[in-house]
Design an enzyme around this catalytic site. Structure first.
Site, PDB file in Angstrom:
ATOM      1  N   ALA A  40       0.867  -1.167   0.000  1.00  0.00           N
ATOM      2  CA  ALA A  40       0.000   0.000   0.000  1.00  0.00           C
ATOM      3  C   ALA A  40       0.910   1.225   0.000  1.00  0.00           C
ATOM      4  O   ALA A  40       2.085   1.135   0.373  1.00  0.00           O
ATOM      5  CB  ALA A  40      -0.890  -0.028   1.233  1.00  0.00           C
ATOM      6  N   GLU A  51      -0.840  -9.026  -0.739  1.00  0.00           N
ATOM      7  CA  GLU A  51      -2.265  -9.231  -0.457  1.00  0.00           C
ATOM      8  C   GLU A  51      -3.086  -9.178  -1.745  1.00  0.00           C
ATOM      9  O   GLU A  51      -4.021  -9.957  -1.930  1.00  0.00           O
ATOM     10  CB  GLU A  51      -2.738  -8.183   0.551  1.00  0.00           C
ATOM     11  CG  GLU A  51      -2.065  -8.394   1.910  1.00  0.00           C
ATOM     12  CD  GLU A  51      -2.342  -7.279   2.894  1.00  0.00           C
ATOM     13  OE1 GLU A  51      -1.879  -6.142   2.636  1.00  0.00           O
ATOM     14  OE2 GLU A  51      -3.022  -7.513   3.902  1.00  0.00           O
TER      15      GLU A  51
HETATM   16  N1  CO8 Z   1       4.626   3.209  -0.669  1.00  0.00           N
HETATM   17  C1  CO8 Z   1       5.044   4.365  -1.216  1.00  0.00           C
HETATM   18  N2  CO8 Z   1       6.195   4.489  -1.905  1.00  0.00           N
HETATM   19  C2  CO8 Z   1       6.952   3.389  -2.044  1.00  0.00           C
HETATM   20  C3  CO8 Z   1       6.578   2.138  -1.500  1.00  0.00           C
HETATM   21  C4  CO8 Z   1       5.338   2.076  -0.794  1.00  0.00           C
HETATM   22  N3  CO8 Z   1       4.885   0.916  -0.268  1.00  0.00           N
HETATM   23  N4  CO8 Z   1       7.547   1.239  -1.792  1.00  0.00           N
HETATM   24  C5  CO8 Z   1       8.482   1.891  -2.492  1.00  0.00           C
HETATM   25  N5  CO8 Z   1       8.128   3.189  -2.660  1.00  0.00           N
HETATM   26  C6  CO8 Z   1       8.869   4.251  -3.340  1.00  0.00           C
HETATM   27  C7  CO8 Z   1      10.091   4.680  -2.538  1.00  0.00           C
HETATM   28  O1  CO8 Z   1       9.709   5.600  -1.542  1.00  0.00           O
HETATM   29  C8  CO8 Z   1      10.947   5.287  -3.624  1.00  0.00           C
HETATM   30  O2  CO8 Z   1      10.450   6.576  -3.908  1.00  0.00           O
HETATM   31  P1  CO8 Z   1      11.484   7.837  -3.990  1.00  0.00           P
HETATM   32  O3  CO8 Z   1      12.344   7.516  -5.192  1.00  0.00           O
HETATM   33  O4  CO8 Z   1      10.574   8.983  -4.196  1.00  0.00           O
HETATM   34  O5  CO8 Z   1      12.243   7.828  -2.725  1.00  0.00           O
HETATM   35  C9  CO8 Z   1      10.649   4.406  -4.835  1.00  0.00           C
HETATM   36  O6  CO8 Z   1       9.407   3.753  -4.561  1.00  0.00           O
HETATM   37  C10 CO8 Z   1      11.706   3.337  -5.057  1.00  0.00           C
HETATM   38  O7  CO8 Z   1      11.862   2.594  -3.858  1.00  0.00           O
HETATM   39  P2  CO8 Z   1      13.275   2.312  -3.152  1.00  0.00           P
HETATM   40  O8  CO8 Z   1      14.226   3.430  -3.471  1.00  0.00           O
HETATM   41  O9  CO8 Z   1      13.011   2.007  -1.724  1.00  0.00           O
HETATM   42  O10 CO8 Z   1      13.712   1.008  -3.957  1.00  0.00           O
HETATM   43  P3  CO8 Z   1      14.725  -0.132  -3.441  1.00  0.00           P
HETATM   44  O11 CO8 Z   1      15.004  -0.978  -4.632  1.00  0.00           O
HETATM   45  O12 CO8 Z   1      15.864   0.467  -2.694  1.00  0.00           O
HETATM   46  O13 CO8 Z   1      13.872  -0.994  -2.356  1.00  0.00           O
HETATM   47  C11 CO8 Z   1      11.899  -2.136  -1.525  1.00  0.00           C
HETATM   48  C12 CO8 Z   1      12.735  -1.731  -2.755  1.00  0.00           C
HETATM   49  C13 CO8 Z   1      12.664  -3.121  -0.650  1.00  0.00           C
HETATM   50  C14 CO8 Z   1      10.602  -2.793  -2.041  1.00  0.00           C
HETATM   51  C15 CO8 Z   1      11.561  -0.877  -0.698  1.00  0.00           C
HETATM   52  O14 CO8 Z   1      11.024   0.110  -1.569  1.00  0.00           O
HETATM   53  C16 CO8 Z   1      10.546  -1.084   0.405  1.00  0.00           C
HETATM   54  O15 CO8 Z   1      10.863  -1.643   1.449  1.00  0.00           O
HETATM   55  N6  CO8 Z   1       9.280  -0.638   0.205  1.00  0.00           N
HETATM   56  C17 CO8 Z   1       8.249  -0.675   1.199  1.00  0.00           C
HETATM   57  C18 CO8 Z   1       7.740  -2.072   1.402  1.00  0.00           C
HETATM   58  C19 CO8 Z   1       6.687  -2.070   2.467  1.00  0.00           C
HETATM   59  O16 CO8 Z   1       6.899  -1.795   3.609  1.00  0.00           O
HETATM   60  N7  CO8 Z   1       5.440  -2.414   2.052  1.00  0.00           N
HETATM   61  C20 CO8 Z   1       4.336  -2.479   2.957  1.00  0.00           C
HETATM   62  C21 CO8 Z   1       3.584  -1.195   2.899  1.00  0.00           C
HETATM   63  S1  CO8 Z   1       2.317  -1.119   4.116  1.00  0.00           S
HETATM   64  C22 CO8 Z   1       1.073  -2.038   3.474  1.00  0.00           C
HETATM   65  O17 CO8 Z   1       1.117  -2.543   2.397  1.00  0.00           O
HETATM   66  C23 CO8 Z   1      -0.121  -2.165   4.337  1.00  0.00           C
HETATM   67  C24 CO8 Z   1      -1.223  -2.921   3.606  1.00  0.00           C
HETATM   68  C25 CO8 Z   1      -2.478  -2.791   4.320  1.00  0.00           C
HETATM   69  C26 CO8 Z   1      -2.978  -1.412   4.267  1.00  0.00           C
HETATM   70  C27 CO8 Z   1      -4.413  -1.390   4.276  1.00  0.00           C
HETATM   71  C28 CO8 Z   1      -4.863  -0.406   5.284  1.00  0.00           C
HETATM   72  C29 CO8 Z   1      -6.306  -0.558   5.614  1.00  0.00           C
END
Ligand code: CO8
Length: 258
Positions: A66, A112
């Protein structure tokens, strides 16, 4: 219908290919992607020329969760008051089959979403995880329930509590994905699989999906009874007569969807 900004929709014969397209955010699922996806799935479900859909992302990410930036400032009243992400329940009411073709990261809401689809085909580079705990939250789109049903308590609990990712091989061993394919061939193979499903008799496709899903909501006896009633009902279709006659006459079936 195809004026979408965050997804691309393409009809490949009777298969609909939906590509999540927010590369700058690794396809993080925000409200826009949800509403565009729901719109596309409704159009797919009601289009008689389409029989099965594939949802995919990029080679790097199916969806990295998300959208954290969209959720960051929200409080309990916003989330609970607006039943944040309840729209995803609408996605699961799509009656025709949907295949998730997962390359790269399927994390949090991305994992999910893949599990809301009817089955998952994984690229050999796929990574699945529920890392929400690292953000001090939890799965919110069904992950704690669907992952547990798919892989059992031990792995689901460990993944939710530690945020550890599973690679494609582990996901296949655990029963989360139906098959692993080389990442470069994943989408084409998924489309071929969708076309093969779309070539089946349409009412039988709906019935098969409905009865497998019933296994998650019923006791064994209720599920078997539900299956039998639908099986009986299919004998009221013209396509059942055609399918069995075509078998006897050693030719392919020619379906009318009736
Ligand atoms: N949300 C928003 N932006 C994101 C997300 C995300 N989930 N994932 C990545 N991005 C963005 C980064 O912020 C980055 O943006 P910017 O260039 O502006 O900084 C861009 O995408 C590229 O990402 P990275 O630079 O981090 O790329 P890497 O290759 O270094 O890393 C990863 C890749 C490991 C996937 C890393 O991006 C990461 O850990 N992402 C987050 C993963 C995460 O925690 N996901 C769970 C999110 S919470 C969720 O899904 C809850 C679901 C239920 C919600 C429902 C509520 C009712």
């Amino acid at each position: 219908m195809s004026n979408y900004e965050t997804i691309q929709v393409e009809q490949r014969g009777a298969a609909t290919l939906v590509t999540l397209n927010r590369p700058q955010a690794l396809n993080a699922l925000n409200s826009q992607i949800l509403s565009e996806l729901l719109d596309a799935m409704k159009a797919f479900d009601t289009d008689p020329s389409q029989g099965c859909a594939v949802i995919t992302g990029s080679e790097k990410a199916f969806a990295a969760g998300a959208d954290i930036k969209e959720m960051q400032a929200q409080g309990f009243a916003d989330m609970y008051g607006h039943d944040f992400f309840a729209g995803w329940d609408v996605f699961t009411r799509t009656r025709k089959p949907i295949i998730a073709a997962v390359s790269g990261y399927a994390l949090g809401g991305g994992c999910e979403l893949a599990m809301m689809c009817d089955f998952i085909l994984a690229g050999d580079n796929a990574k699945f995880g529920q890392p929400e705990i690292k953000l001090a939250v939890s799965p919110g789109m069904g992950g704690s329930q669907r992952l547990t049903r798919a892989v059992g308590k031990a792995k689901a609990m460990e993944m939710c509590l530690t945020g550890r990712m599973m690679d494609a091989a582990e996901a296949e061993r655990a029963g989360l994905v139906s098959r692993i394919l080389p990442a470069a061939e994943l989408v084409e193979e998924a489309v071929k699989t969708a076309q093969a499903i779309a070539a089946m008799a349409p009412l039988a496709v709906l019935a098969n999906k409905e009865m497998v899903n019933a296994a998650f909501e019923t006791s064994l006896a209720q599920g078997v009874a539900f299956e039998r009633r639908l099986f009986h009902a299919l004998f009221g279709t013209a396509d059942q007569k055609e399918g069995m006659t075509a078998f006897v006459e050693k030719r392919p079936g020619n379906w009318t969807g009736k």
